[in-house]
Write an enzyme that holds these catalytic residues in place. Sequence first.
Site, PDB file in Angstrom:
ATOM      1  N   ASN A  15       0.619  -0.748   0.298  1.00  0.00           N
ATOM      2  CA  ASN A  15       0.320   0.160  -0.014  1.00  0.00           C
ATOM      3  C   ASN A  15       0.748   1.127  -0.125  1.00  0.00           C
ATOM      4  O   ASN A  15       1.168   1.578   0.756  1.00  0.00           O
ATOM      5  CB  ASN A  15      -0.782  -0.387   1.651  1.00  0.00           C
ATOM      6  N   LYS A  17       0.318   4.240  -0.093  1.00  0.00           N
ATOM      7  CA  LYS A  17      -0.355   5.948   0.412  1.00  0.00           C
ATOM      8  C   LYS A  17       0.146   6.388  -0.801  1.00  0.00           C
ATOM      9  O   LYS A  17      -0.389   6.825  -2.152  1.00  0.00           O
ATOM     10  CB  LYS A  17       0.326   5.429   1.474  1.00  0.00           C
ATOM     11  N   HIS A 101      -9.311   0.909   4.952  1.00  0.00           N
ATOM     12  CA  HIS A 101      -8.825   1.524   5.241  1.00  0.00           C
ATOM     13  C   HIS A 101      -8.447   1.878   6.672  1.00  0.00           C
ATOM     14  O   HIS A 101     -10.185   3.199   6.801  1.00  0.00           O
ATOM     15  CB  HIS A 101      -7.452   2.266   4.944  1.00  0.00           C
ATOM     16  N   GLU A 103      -7.125   4.291   7.731  1.00  0.00           N
ATOM     17  CA  GLU A 103      -6.649   6.219   7.270  1.00  0.00           C
ATOM     18  C   GLU A 103      -7.942   6.709   7.160  1.00  0.00           C
ATOM     19  O   GLU A 103      -7.890   8.047   6.658  1.00  0.00           O
ATOM     20  CB  GLU A 103      -5.326   6.197   6.747  1.00  0.00           C
ATOM     21  N   GLU A 171      -5.694  -4.673  10.776  1.00  0.00           N
ATOM     22  CA  GLU A 171      -4.980  -3.483  10.325  1.00  0.00           C
ATOM     23  C   GLU A 171      -5.045  -2.906  12.112  1.00  0.00           C
ATOM     24  O   GLU A 171      -5.520  -2.693  11.988  1.00  0.00           O
ATOM     25  CB  GLU A 171      -4.660  -3.283   9.501  1.00  0.00           C
ATOM     26  N   GLY A 177       2.585   2.253  10.892  1.00  0.00           N
ATOM     27  CA  GLY A 177       3.643   3.296  10.793  1.00  0.00           C
ATOM     28  C   GLY A 177       4.234   3.535  11.601  1.00  0.00           C
ATOM     29  O   GLY A 177       4.772   4.440  11.849  1.00  0.00           O
ATOM     30  N   SER A 216       3.235  -1.903  10.041  1.00  0.00           N
ATOM     31  CA  SER A 216       4.924  -2.064  10.538  1.00  0.00           C
ATOM     32  C   SER A 216       5.423  -3.488  10.343  1.00  0.00           C
ATOM     33  O   SER A 216       6.453  -4.431  10.480  1.00  0.00           O
ATOM     34  CB  SER A 216       5.119  -1.705  12.808  1.00  0.00           C
TER      35      SER A 216
END
Length: 253
Positions: A15, A17, A101, A103, A171, A177, A216
């Site tokens: 991904n 991003k 996701h 985010e 996730e 991250g 991660s």
Amino acid sequence: MTVSLTTPRPLIAGNWKMFGLEASLDEARAVAAAVAQAPPAARVAICPPATLLHRMADALSGESVIVGGQDCHAAPQGAYTGDISAPMLADAGATLVILGHSERRGSYDETCEEVSAKVLAALAAGLEPVICLGETLAQREAGQAEPIVTGQARNSLPDDLSGQAFAVAYEPVWAIGTGLTPTIADIAAIHAAIRAVLVERFGDHGASVPILYGGSVKPENAAEILATPEVGGALVGGASLKAKDFLAIIAAA
Ligand code: PGA
């Protein structure tokens, strides 16, 4: 843990991003070349920003690396400034799409119902959805990780997924991250809980849907994570941007 009736190939999806300009296509080309030279056990996907989709699909044409989108609108077209529909992703060469996701759930307040509607749009456009689930740190600390994630699974996966190619990605929001990862036992427990929902919802098919872990994942921890029961691949953010790191993760599957 429910034992899967069939074991599909794991999926390792990158991904990207909001990272990547034209020069980054070289990283994708390097991944595709290495995958062609030594076909891995896993299927491999790269999900670049929408601006690179078409060029990446062209650059990887004839290669076995799947090109995917990172989100889509629930409608096939319309007056939605800045949005991209599932048919547009498919038209640009995508065959897969990441949906829900964290985010997007976090920054755009996407609900499970909206994610479910996007899944329907993806299926209608012939895209393989990769549907993300995950708890926040506060939810985990409150002992709510499992009910949150299984609740998201129940509400984000429409019945129409029955018999269709799709994947789920666990996730944990706090692991994305940050360099932090859950313990292997925690990953196994959540994956087993997601598997139970998939079997309850989709029967035998649900027993074979890949459940990816994301958050991660790095070359250093990939082998251990990917060897965890019910982990059927990885959704990789930061470490997918460099071919060398992404290939090391692919090799660990
Ligand atoms: P990360 O991101 O690998 O950089 O933690 C994973 C993701 O957000 O899919």
